[in-house]
Design a protein around this motif. Structure first.
Motif, PDB file in Angstrom:
ATOM      1  N   THR A  49     -16.029   7.960  -3.826  1.00  0.00           N
ATOM      2  CA  THR A  49     -15.544   6.806  -2.876  1.00  0.00           C
ATOM      3  C   THR A  49     -13.893   6.490  -2.118  1.00  0.00           C
ATOM      4  O   THR A  49     -13.624   6.330  -3.309  1.00  0.00           O
ATOM      5  CB  THR A  49     -16.580   5.300  -2.959  1.00  0.00           C
ATOM      6  OG1 THR A  49     -17.677   5.850  -4.440  1.00  0.00           O
ATOM      7  CG2 THR A  49     -16.243   4.348  -3.140  1.00  0.00           C
ATOM      8  N   PRO A  50     -13.706   6.987  -1.958  1.00  0.00           N
ATOM      9  CA  PRO A  50     -12.577   6.876  -1.106  1.00  0.00           C
ATOM     10  C   PRO A  50     -11.582   5.586  -1.285  1.00  0.00           C
ATOM     11  O   PRO A  50     -12.490   4.182  -1.311  1.00  0.00           O
ATOM     12  CB  PRO A  50     -12.447   7.038   0.599  1.00  0.00           C
ATOM     13  CG  PRO A  50     -13.886   7.649   0.562  1.00  0.00           C
ATOM     14  CD  PRO A  50     -14.028   6.860  -0.118  1.00  0.00           C
ATOM     15  N   TYR A  51     -10.386   5.368  -1.783  1.00  0.00           N
ATOM     16  CA  TYR A  51      -9.332   4.504  -1.981  1.00  0.00           C
ATOM     17  C   TYR A  51      -8.376   4.449  -1.424  1.00  0.00           C
ATOM     18  O   TYR A  51      -8.422   5.117  -0.762  1.00  0.00           O
ATOM     19  CB  TYR A  51     -10.010   3.934  -3.320  1.00  0.00           C
ATOM     20  CG  TYR A  51      -9.357   4.778  -4.106  1.00  0.00           C
ATOM     21  CD1 TYR A  51      -8.186   4.549  -4.178  1.00  0.00           C
ATOM     22  CD2 TYR A  51      -9.782   5.906  -5.014  1.00  0.00           C
ATOM     23  CE1 TYR A  51      -7.630   5.864  -5.351  1.00  0.00           C
ATOM     24  CE2 TYR A  51      -9.756   6.990  -6.120  1.00  0.00           C
ATOM     25  CZ  TYR A  51      -8.714   6.963  -5.938  1.00  0.00           C
ATOM     26  OH  TYR A  51      -7.935   7.802  -6.819  1.00  0.00           O
ATOM     27  N   PHE A  52      -7.129   2.869  -1.332  1.00  0.00           N
ATOM     28  CA  PHE A  52      -5.945   2.985  -0.919  1.00  0.00           C
ATOM     29  C   PHE A  52      -5.731   2.793  -2.226  1.00  0.00           C
ATOM     30  O   PHE A  52      -6.000   1.555  -3.024  1.00  0.00           O
ATOM     31  CB  PHE A  52      -5.984   1.644   0.079  1.00  0.00           C
ATOM     32  CG  PHE A  52      -6.123   2.729   1.583  1.00  0.00           C
ATOM     33  CD1 PHE A  52      -5.600   2.978   2.212  1.00  0.00           C
ATOM     34  CD2 PHE A  52      -7.764   2.730   1.504  1.00  0.00           C
ATOM     35  CE1 PHE A  52      -5.883   3.550   3.496  1.00  0.00           C
ATOM     36  CE2 PHE A  52      -8.154   3.165   2.660  1.00  0.00           C
ATOM     37  CZ  PHE A  52      -7.340   3.883   4.202  1.00  0.00           C
ATOM     38  N   CYS A  62       0.667  -1.015   0.027  1.00  0.00           N
ATOM     39  CA  CYS A  62      -0.399   0.005  -0.241  1.00  0.00           C
ATOM     40  C   CYS A  62       0.776   1.297   0.061  1.00  0.00           C
ATOM     41  O   CYS A  62       1.544   1.267   0.761  1.00  0.00           O
ATOM     42  CB  CYS A  62      -1.359   0.037   1.215  1.00  0.00           C
ATOM     43  SG  CYS A  62      -2.115   1.197   1.383  1.00  0.00           S
ATOM     44  N   VAL A  63       0.693   2.244  -0.121  1.00  0.00           N
ATOM     45  CA  VAL A  63       1.431   3.332  -1.290  1.00  0.00           C
ATOM     46  C   VAL A  63       1.008   4.727  -1.155  1.00  0.00           C
ATOM     47  O   VAL A  63       1.397   5.682  -1.563  1.00  0.00           O
ATOM     48  CB  VAL A  63       2.471   3.281  -2.764  1.00  0.00           C
ATOM     49  CG1 VAL A  63       3.274   1.404  -2.329  1.00  0.00           C
ATOM     50  CG2 VAL A  63       1.621   3.241  -3.862  1.00  0.00           C
ATOM     51  N   GLY A  64      -0.962   4.669  -1.362  1.00  0.00           N
ATOM     52  CA  GLY A  64      -0.778   5.889  -0.914  1.00  0.00           C
ATOM     53  C   GLY A  64      -2.728   5.857  -0.716  1.00  0.00           C
ATOM     54  O   GLY A  64      -3.114   4.782  -0.735  1.00  0.00           O
ATOM     55  N   TYR A  65      -3.790   6.519  -1.090  1.00  0.00           N
ATOM     56  CA  TYR A  65      -4.667   6.673  -0.394  1.00  0.00           C
ATOM     57  C   TYR A  65      -5.657   7.785  -1.679  1.00  0.00           C
ATOM     58  O   TYR A  65      -4.875   9.156  -1.239  1.00  0.00           O
ATOM     59  CB  TYR A  65      -5.007   6.721   0.657  1.00  0.00           C
ATOM     60  CG  TYR A  65      -4.626   8.120   1.283  1.00  0.00           C
ATOM     61  CD1 TYR A  65      -5.022   9.045   2.379  1.00  0.00           C
ATOM     62  CD2 TYR A  65      -3.320   7.461   2.279  1.00  0.00           C
ATOM     63  CE1 TYR A  65      -4.870   9.739   2.384  1.00  0.00           C
ATOM     64  CE2 TYR A  65      -3.007   8.663   2.214  1.00  0.00           C
ATOM     65  CZ  TYR A  65      -3.634   9.748   3.145  1.00  0.00           C
ATOM     66  OH  TYR A  65      -3.110  11.071   3.669  1.00  0.00           O
ATOM     67  N   CYS A  66      -6.897   8.096  -1.080  1.00  0.00           N
ATOM     68  CA  CYS A  66      -7.112   8.698  -2.013  1.00  0.00           C
ATOM     69  C   CYS A  66      -8.476   9.382  -1.377  1.00  0.00           C
ATOM     70  O   CYS A  66     -10.189   8.414  -1.613  1.00  0.00           O
ATOM     71  CB  CYS A  66      -7.530   9.050  -3.345  1.00  0.00           C
ATOM     72  SG  CYS A  66      -8.368  10.875  -4.029  1.00  0.00           S
ATOM     73  N   GLN A  67      -8.761  10.253  -0.352  1.00  0.00           N
ATOM     74  CA  GLN A  67     -10.168  10.174   0.651  1.00  0.00           C
ATOM     75  C   GLN A  67     -10.845  11.168   0.202  1.00  0.00           C
ATOM     76  O   GLN A  67     -12.354  11.451   0.912  1.00  0.00           O
ATOM     77  CB  GLN A  67      -9.430  11.078   1.944  1.00  0.00           C
ATOM     78  CG  GLN A  67      -8.672   9.681   2.149  1.00  0.00           C
ATOM     79  CD  GLN A  67      -8.446  10.274   4.353  1.00  0.00           C
ATOM     80  OE1 GLN A  67      -8.101  11.453   4.560  1.00  0.00           O
ATOM     81  NE2 GLN A  67      -8.963   9.866   5.036  1.00  0.00           N
ATOM     82  N   ASN A  68     -10.557  11.870  -0.705  1.00  0.00           N
ATOM     83  CA  ASN A  68     -11.775  13.601  -1.780  1.00  0.00           C
ATOM     84  C   ASN A  68     -12.383  12.979  -2.451  1.00  0.00           C
ATOM     85  O   ASN A  68     -12.914  13.826  -3.021  1.00  0.00           O
ATOM     86  CB  ASN A  68     -10.498  14.059  -2.628  1.00  0.00           C
ATOM     87  CG  ASN A  68      -9.370  14.375  -1.149  1.00  0.00           C
ATOM     88  OD1 ASN A  68     -10.051  14.415  -0.169  1.00  0.00           O
ATOM     89  ND2 ASN A  68      -8.717  15.784  -1.401  1.00  0.00           N
TER      90      ASN A  68
END
Length: 162
Positions: free
Chosen positions: A105-108, A96-102
């Protein structure tokens, strides 16, 4: 991180306890990291908030999860250990290298040794599939190996693809 992923997994699988049927146990990954002076911490029962904090600190996290369901309906047997033919049999290591909360539907974001480029899992799906079992039957539920040292890019590890 992609180069780190490919190199780490290729080296771990050389001479480790890796088998196609049973995969690579967490102990083999941690032994490889220790032998190569890579600073890390390993934890069970990590929450998604724990994972977000590690990523925000710039630390990738190696994790075993259930991938590529072989069931016709795309499901995973995460709850019925009495069915040894299907219980936690789709285990796979990713980083796991990142994420998007904005996003809506948030994702990794993951580097996956079976894929070129990045892959994603939505938050609720990651939370459900973040479990695996090693060949000896030990359960690794929300287990992660956080690489805690900074890394540098080494262009000598890149080769042209013919």
């Amino acid at each position: 991180h992609f180069i780190v992923k490919c190199y780490i997994f290729s080296q771990i699988n050389k001479g480790s306890k890796h088998t196609p049927e049973k995969g690579t146990p967490p102990s083999a990954i941690m032994a490889y990291l220790e032998e190569n002076d890579v600073a890390f911490t390993a934890s069970q029962q990590l929450s998604l908030d724990d994972l977000l904090q590690k990523l925000a600190a710039g630390h990738p996290v190696l994790m075993p999860l259930q991938a590529w369901s072989s069931a016709e309906d795309g499901s995973y047997n995460l709850d019925a250990p009495s069915d040894s033919e299907s219980y936690l049999v789709e285990g796979h290591w990713v980083i796991c290298v990142g994420y998007c909360q904005n996003a809506e539907t948030p994702y990794f974001i993951f580097n996956d040794p079976a894929c070129v480029g990045h892959t994603i899992l939505y938050t609720d799906e990651l939370n459900r599939r973040w479990i695996d079992m090693d060949g000896a039957g030990a359960i690794f539920d929300h287990f992660g190996i956080e690489i805690t040292q900074s890394t540098t890019y080494n262009k000598n590890g890149l080769f042209y693809m013919d």
